[in-house]
Design a protein around this motif. Sequence first.
Motif, PDB file in Angstrom:
ATOM      1  N   ARG A  11       0.802  -1.230   0.000  1.00  0.00           N
ATOM      2  CA  ARG A  11       0.000   0.000   0.000  1.00  0.00           C
ATOM      3  C   ARG A  11       0.835   1.281   0.000  1.00  0.00           C
ATOM      4  O   ARG A  11       0.403   2.301  -0.518  1.00  0.00           O
ATOM      5  CB  ARG A  11      -0.923   0.021   1.213  1.00  0.00           C
ATOM      6  CG  ARG A  11      -1.930  -1.108   1.226  1.00  0.00           C
ATOM      7  CD  ARG A  11      -2.816  -1.057   0.039  1.00  0.00           C
ATOM      8  NE  ARG A  11      -4.096  -0.533   0.437  1.00  0.00           N
ATOM      9  CZ  ARG A  11      -5.184  -0.650  -0.251  1.00  0.00           C
ATOM     10  NH1 ARG A  11      -5.157  -1.276  -1.389  1.00  0.00           N
ATOM     11  NH2 ARG A  11      -6.299  -0.146   0.163  1.00  0.00           N
TER      12      ARG A  11
ATOM     13  N   GLY B  20      -3.494   0.169  -7.583  1.00  0.00           N
ATOM     14  CA  GLY B  20      -2.192   0.774  -7.841  1.00  0.00           C
ATOM     15  C   GLY B  20      -2.232   2.244  -8.195  1.00  0.00           C
ATOM     16  O   GLY B  20      -1.207   2.830  -8.517  1.00  0.00           O
ATOM     17  N   ALA B  21      -3.414   2.867  -8.133  1.00  0.00           N
ATOM     18  CA  ALA B  21      -3.537   4.302  -8.415  1.00  0.00           C
ATOM     19  C   ALA B  21      -3.069   5.094  -7.190  1.00  0.00           C
ATOM     20  O   ALA B  21      -3.380   4.726  -6.054  1.00  0.00           O
ATOM     21  CB  ALA B  21      -4.977   4.661  -8.751  1.00  0.00           C
ATOM     22  N   PRO B  22      -2.327   6.182  -7.379  1.00  0.00           N
ATOM     23  CA  PRO B  22      -1.830   6.952  -6.231  1.00  0.00           C
ATOM     24  C   PRO B  22      -2.966   7.616  -5.449  1.00  0.00           C
ATOM     25  O   PRO B  22      -3.884   8.179  -6.038  1.00  0.00           O
ATOM     26  CB  PRO B  22      -0.910   7.992  -6.860  1.00  0.00           C
ATOM     27  CG  PRO B  22      -1.336   8.092  -8.278  1.00  0.00           C
ATOM     28  CD  PRO B  22      -1.907   6.761  -8.652  1.00  0.00           C
TER      29      PRO B  22
ATOM     30  N   VAL C   6      -0.880   3.930  -2.436  1.00  0.00           N
ATOM     31  CA  VAL C   6      -1.706   3.559  -3.576  1.00  0.00           C
ATOM     32  C   VAL C   6      -2.939   2.790  -3.113  1.00  0.00           C
ATOM     33  O   VAL C   6      -2.972   2.241  -2.013  1.00  0.00           O
ATOM     34  CB  VAL C   6      -0.912   2.705  -4.600  1.00  0.00           C
ATOM     35  CG1 VAL C   6       0.243   3.494  -5.191  1.00  0.00           C
ATOM     36  CG2 VAL C   6      -0.409   1.425  -3.972  1.00  0.00           C
ATOM     37  N   ASP C   7      -3.954   2.742  -3.983  1.00  0.00           N
ATOM     38  CA  ASP C   7      -5.152   1.963  -3.673  1.00  0.00           C
ATOM     39  C   ASP C   7      -4.964   0.529  -4.158  1.00  0.00           C
ATOM     40  O   ASP C   7      -3.887   0.151  -4.611  1.00  0.00           O
ATOM     41  CB  ASP C   7      -6.414   2.607  -4.258  1.00  0.00           C
ATOM     42  CG  ASP C   7      -6.438   2.628  -5.782  1.00  0.00           C
ATOM     43  OD1 ASP C   7      -5.576   1.989  -6.426  1.00  0.00           O
ATOM     44  OD2 ASP C   7      -7.333   3.294  -6.340  1.00  0.00           O
TER      45      ASP C   7
END
Length: 71
Positions: A28, A39-41, A35-36
Amino acid sequence: RGGPYKTVVKLFEADQLCNPNFMMDTDRIAGGVEVDKNGAPLAYYFSDVHPGGYRLPSEWVRVPAFGANGR
């Protein structure tokens, strides 16, 4: 603040982007980037001083990747 300009930019060295309290990378948070599950910041963590400086970081600031308006 109190200056003639409304836009102010504060520059950070890349080394100041790091995990809070020197914790190990996880799935994480890695390299100071949270990140979620996809994998998005979500956020970035910056230390208050340069890690190679004369004093150790005492505080980390969590900066959301997106503001309230989604930008």
